[in-house]
Design a protein around this motif. Sequence first.
Motif: not given
Length: 352
Positions: A35-56
């Motif tokens: 493993x040479x890289x691990x990145x984590x950012x807050x998720x926007x536009x997702x709810x219960x594992x499903x997309x609720x806003x494609x743009x976000x």
Amino acid sequence: MAENIIAGLDIGSSNIRVVVGQLNKNTNDNEQLNVIGVIEVPALGMNKGSVVSIEDTVSSISACLEKAERMIGLPIENVWVGIGGTHINSQESNGVIAIARTNGEIQENDVGRVIEAARAVAAPVNYEVLHVIPKSFSIDNQTGVKDPIGMSGIRLEVTTQVIRGLSSQIKNLTKSIYRTGLDINDLVLSVLAAGEAVLSVRQKELGVALVDIGAATTKLIVFEEGDVIHVSILPLGADHITADLAIGLQTSLDVAERIKLDIGSALVKEFNKEDEVNLRDYGGEDQTFSKKYIAEIIEARVEEIFQKVDLELQKINRSGLLPAGVVLIGGGSKLPGMIEVGKKKTMLPASQ
């Protein structure tokens, strides 16, 4: 992207993660993934594992991708994508074919044909097959065959576990990824991939339940005799604990989250009524609550999560009957006391 680079993308309800690995040959000339890289950012536009806003969702994936590329110093062009969400279901399916060769020898393409026959068995409308996992084969009257290639017979049958997801949800997810300029190698059920990573062959042979407690969902996969026998995604997660605390303490979600992370525990017996906390210390109002009361709120929700897990085990007649017990992973499993409550509610050994 360099040929020996492999990237995985996990799109959760609270975080989006990219993990980049590099295949290298070790001293024994075997391939090893570093493993040479691990990145984590807050998720926007997702709810219960499903997309609720494609743009976000697109902007969150792009932000994660940009950071990952900067970290490894290489462009990422294609990814393996982990998929979850409460829309996913699984069921057992059988397929049967005839072996037409005169010598009756079963070849690789016959195995492919019989698995394809199992895939075609009555699927619910608007659902897409993610995985067809063969469990065991039967050749004529011989059952329990694990690898039929090279064996002889005239009738080949397979029992599989078919995992499906809602077509619209899968399209929304793939569309969000394609819009960032990435290609998708394949979609993989995230809890299935986690099982490959964290469970030993022995655990899967004996019988084990892997419970992934995320922010908005709890994913469950059950293995026995090395095969997947059940998959379920429950609409409960660590965010529900935060919401319960916000209501019980009459405070904001941000303050409730800080309290959960700092002093949260699912074990009421750890605290005395005299142990107190002031919300002011966590950015809230000048209110004092006992740590025991906070633990009671958390314990109630954690017990509910494990009760739902046990109900799923009851559906497949494995409640209290998995020798390798329950293995907990995911952000929600880090809360103190989860193992103890898991043992009590599932009547099984529990570990992290």
